[in-house]
Design a protein around this motif. Structure first.
Motif, PDB file in Angstrom:
ATOM      1  N   GLY A 106       0.832  -1.214   0.000  1.00  0.00           N
ATOM      2  CA  GLY A 106       0.000   0.000   0.000  1.00  0.00           C
ATOM      3  C   GLY A 106       0.859   1.253   0.000  1.00  0.00           C
ATOM      4  O   GLY A 106       0.612   2.181  -0.784  1.00  0.00           O
ATOM      5  N   THR A 107       1.860   1.280   0.844  1.00  0.00           N
ATOM      6  CA  THR A 107       2.724   2.476   0.918  1.00  0.00           C
ATOM      7  C   THR A 107       3.967   2.326   0.047  1.00  0.00           C
ATOM      8  O   THR A 107       4.802   3.235  -0.012  1.00  0.00           O
ATOM      9  N   ARG A 108       4.093   1.154  -0.604  1.00  0.00           N
ATOM     10  CA  ARG A 108       5.292   0.852  -1.407  1.00  0.00           C
ATOM     11  C   ARG A 108       6.565   1.079  -0.592  1.00  0.00           C
ATOM     12  O   ARG A 108       7.454   1.857  -0.991  1.00  0.00           O
ATOM     13  N   THR A 109       6.595   0.428   0.561  1.00  0.00           N
ATOM     14  CA  THR A 109       7.787   0.518   1.403  1.00  0.00           C
ATOM     15  C   THR A 109       8.181  -0.878   1.881  1.00  0.00           C
ATOM     16  O   THR A 109       7.353  -1.795   1.910  1.00  0.00           O
ATOM     17  N   ALA A 110       9.438  -1.011   2.234  1.00  0.00           N
ATOM     18  CA  ALA A 110       9.933  -2.277   2.793  1.00  0.00           C
ATOM     19  C   ALA A 110      10.659  -1.967   4.087  1.00  0.00           C
ATOM     20  O   ALA A 110      11.339  -0.935   4.198  1.00  0.00           O
ATOM     21  N   ARG A 111      10.510  -2.860   5.041  1.00  0.00           N
ATOM     22  CA  ARG A 111      11.277  -2.756   6.289  1.00  0.00           C
ATOM     23  C   ARG A 111      12.183  -3.977   6.356  1.00  0.00           C
ATOM     24  O   ARG A 111      11.711  -5.122   6.364  1.00  0.00           O
ATOM     25  N   ALA A 112      13.491  -3.725   6.357  1.00  0.00           N
ATOM     26  CA  ALA A 112      14.466  -4.822   6.403  1.00  0.00           C
ATOM     27  C   ALA A 112      15.127  -4.810   7.770  1.00  0.00           C
ATOM     28  O   ALA A 112      15.589  -3.762   8.235  1.00  0.00           O
TER      29      ALA A 112
END
Ligand SMILES: Cc1cc2nc3c(=O)[nH]c(=O)nc-3n(C[C@H](O)[C@H](O)[C@H](O)COP(=O)(O)OP(=O)(O)OC[C@H]3O[C@@H](n4cnc5c(N)ncnc54)[C@H](O)[C@@H]3O)c2cc1C
Length: 468
Positions: A106-112
């Motif tokens: 939805g936000t086009r984000t990734a958390r690594a």
């Protein structure tokens, strides 16, 4: 090394064991596996290895090291060419139990997480038709690569890995958990993007993602090295004006026996042009026409492949246990006389030594030079040499050869030398990586966040004034 471990009293080790999920000493069965680094030329023996599973455990390990006067080293993917994901003695904080990437389409984000590997980020993002520009081998650590900049196949299109970084969470030298973004601790966020290992242990990264894929369009053309001058002119002029979607490399290498060369060409020096096109398939022919306008190639390979296949295609060739050395610096052009010298040197290279010129520019060059600690956005090309081999007896000869190659192109040097592309470490290297002005700004930031230089086993910025 065992001496160093003995200095940590058993009840102190118990204290560390209570605050960290896994603690390994030289007496434990997993020690030799735990201290291994990707590059087999480095044999590091930490006194103790802490394998935290959370930011709180990372903070406890840092506090423990400081209380007990243990040198701190940090490792995520263990891929540093210089072998600085470990040291002899001291406490190694190994983030390999903190892998994992979560994508929010939805936000086009990734958390690594701090110990994540590139392949995890690539796969998690592509599951939603998204991408973060990373590097070219899937088992490399997100942390070490990102904190130095992050170069790869899509960077001219989408920027360096750091240009897609929205936030870093890190444990600082005094054991605090800090979040840095454009608005929270913006100066620290500036330094984290290019010299990031200096300011703490990153426990999480947030990235902005782009719609992309599934295919990457690619090509390789090879030519006899006798035409090196004309080929370089053609490549240079093309690359300086190339569309962002095209990443391209000019290389000097020896013709491989399984690559379609005639028997008499195998082993001889060739020039090659390699490109990746990350745009629409119908644009590839038009966008690469300039690169294909040279003499008739010896070999031509053109096609498309799923991005994830391309990203993992070299994982085995660059497997753990390789012996490796690389060096690089930026340039805006290469003198014809230097090209001729390089042809001679690469033709007689030890191991599989080669030389590459990678086009920078595109989205990388549109970000202002002073926007991040990464240095060299104004430079047009990255020049690099490297080799992989297996016999320890060859170590010295290969390293000397790589240094000689880069000495040939020293007069061509422009601003920047990619920190993650240099196996030589030391204070003089940091000056070459950042240049005097950035190094001074970084040193001031270091005095604020790590005045005792707790995090120094990295391309180090000493917390000293230039005039001190
Ligand atoms: C096979 C191979 C392919 C590569 N391909 C590319 C590429 O395509 N593009 C590119 O840009 N680079 C590439 N590199 C270089 C790579 O970016 C660096 O080697 C990088 O340091 C690897 O990160 P790591 O986490 O695996 O390293 P590590 O060896 O674990 O650590 C390297 C440095 O980063 C520090 N560090 C590690 N984790 C953290 C953390 N969580 N917080 C703070 N500091 C930390 C360590 O202290 C050390 O100084 C490649 C390297 C190899 C070996």
């Amino acid at each position: 090394m065992v001496e160093a471990t003995r200095r940590i009293a058993p009840d102190h080790l118990q204290q560390l064991r209570r605050s960290c999920a896994e603690v390994i000493t030289p007496h434990d069965a997993g020690y030799d596996d735990g201290r291994r680094l990707w590059n087999a030329i480095h044999d590091r023996r930490p006194a103790v290895i802490a394998r935290p599973t959370s930011a709180a455990e990372v903070a406890a390990a840092v506090r423990f090291a400081r209380e007990h006067d243990l040198e701190v080293t940090v490792r995520s993917g263990g891929h540093s060419h210089a072998g600085i994901g470990g040291a002899n003695g001291g406490l190694l904080v190994d983030l390999s139990s903190m892998r994992g990437v979560a994508v929010d389409p939805g936000t086009r984000t990734a958390r690594a997480n701090g110990g994540a590997l590139l392949g995890e980020l690539d796969v998690a993002a592509q599951a939603h038709g998204l991408v973060c520009p990373t590097g070219v081998v899937g088992h490399t650590g997100v942390a070490g690569l990102t904190l130095g900049g992050g170069v790869g196949r899509l960077q001219r299109h989408f920027g360096l890995t750091i240009d897609n970084l929205a936030a870093v969470e890190l444990v600082t030298a005094d054991g605090r958990l800090v979040r840095a973004t454009d608005t929270d601790e913006p100066d620290l966020f500036w330094g984290l993007r290019g010299a990031g290992w200096n300011f703490g242990i990153a426990t999480a990264f947030e990235f902005r993602l782009h719609p992309f894929g599934p295919d990457l369009h690619r090509g390789v053309l090879s030519y006899p090295a006798s035409e090196v001058r004309e080929l370089w002119s053609l490549f240079r002029d093309y690359a300086l004006a190339a569309p962002d979607a095209v990443s391209c490399i000019f290389g000097l290498d020896r013709a491989a026996s399984d690559a379609g060369y005639s028997d008499e060409m195998v082993g001889k020096l060739i020039v090659y042009f390699a490109w990746n096109h990350s745009g629409a398939a119908e644009d590839v022919e038009r966008d690469t026409a300039g690169l294909r306008s040279g003499p008739k190639p010896l070999t031509t390979t053109i096609g498309s492949a799923p991005y994830l296949d391309v990203q993992s295609a070299h994982d085995l060739a660059f497997a753990w246990g390789s012996r490796s050395f690389i060096k690089s610096h930026n340039a805006n052009d290469v003198r014809p006389a230097a090209l001729e010298e390089l042809v001679e040197l690469v033709a007689g290279a030890p191991a599989d030594g080669s030389f590459d010129i990678t086009a920078l520019g595109g989205a990388i060059g549109r970000i202002p030079e002073d926007a991040t600690a990464y240095a060299g956005r104004t430079s047009a090309f990255d020049l690099s040499t490297g080799a992989g081999w297996s016999d320890p007896a060859e170590d010295g000869a290969v390293m000397d050869w790589c240094r000689r190659v880069m000495a040939v192109v020293e007069p061509d040097r422009a601003l920047g030398a990619y920190a993650n592309g240099n196996a030589d470490a030391g204070p003089e290297e940091s000056r070459r990586i950042y240049g005097d002005a950035k190094l001074a700004r970084l040193a001031a930031l270091k005095r604020e966040w790590d005045p005792d230089n707790v995090f120094h086993v990295n391309p180090n910025v000493a917390p000293v004034r230039a005039d001190a």
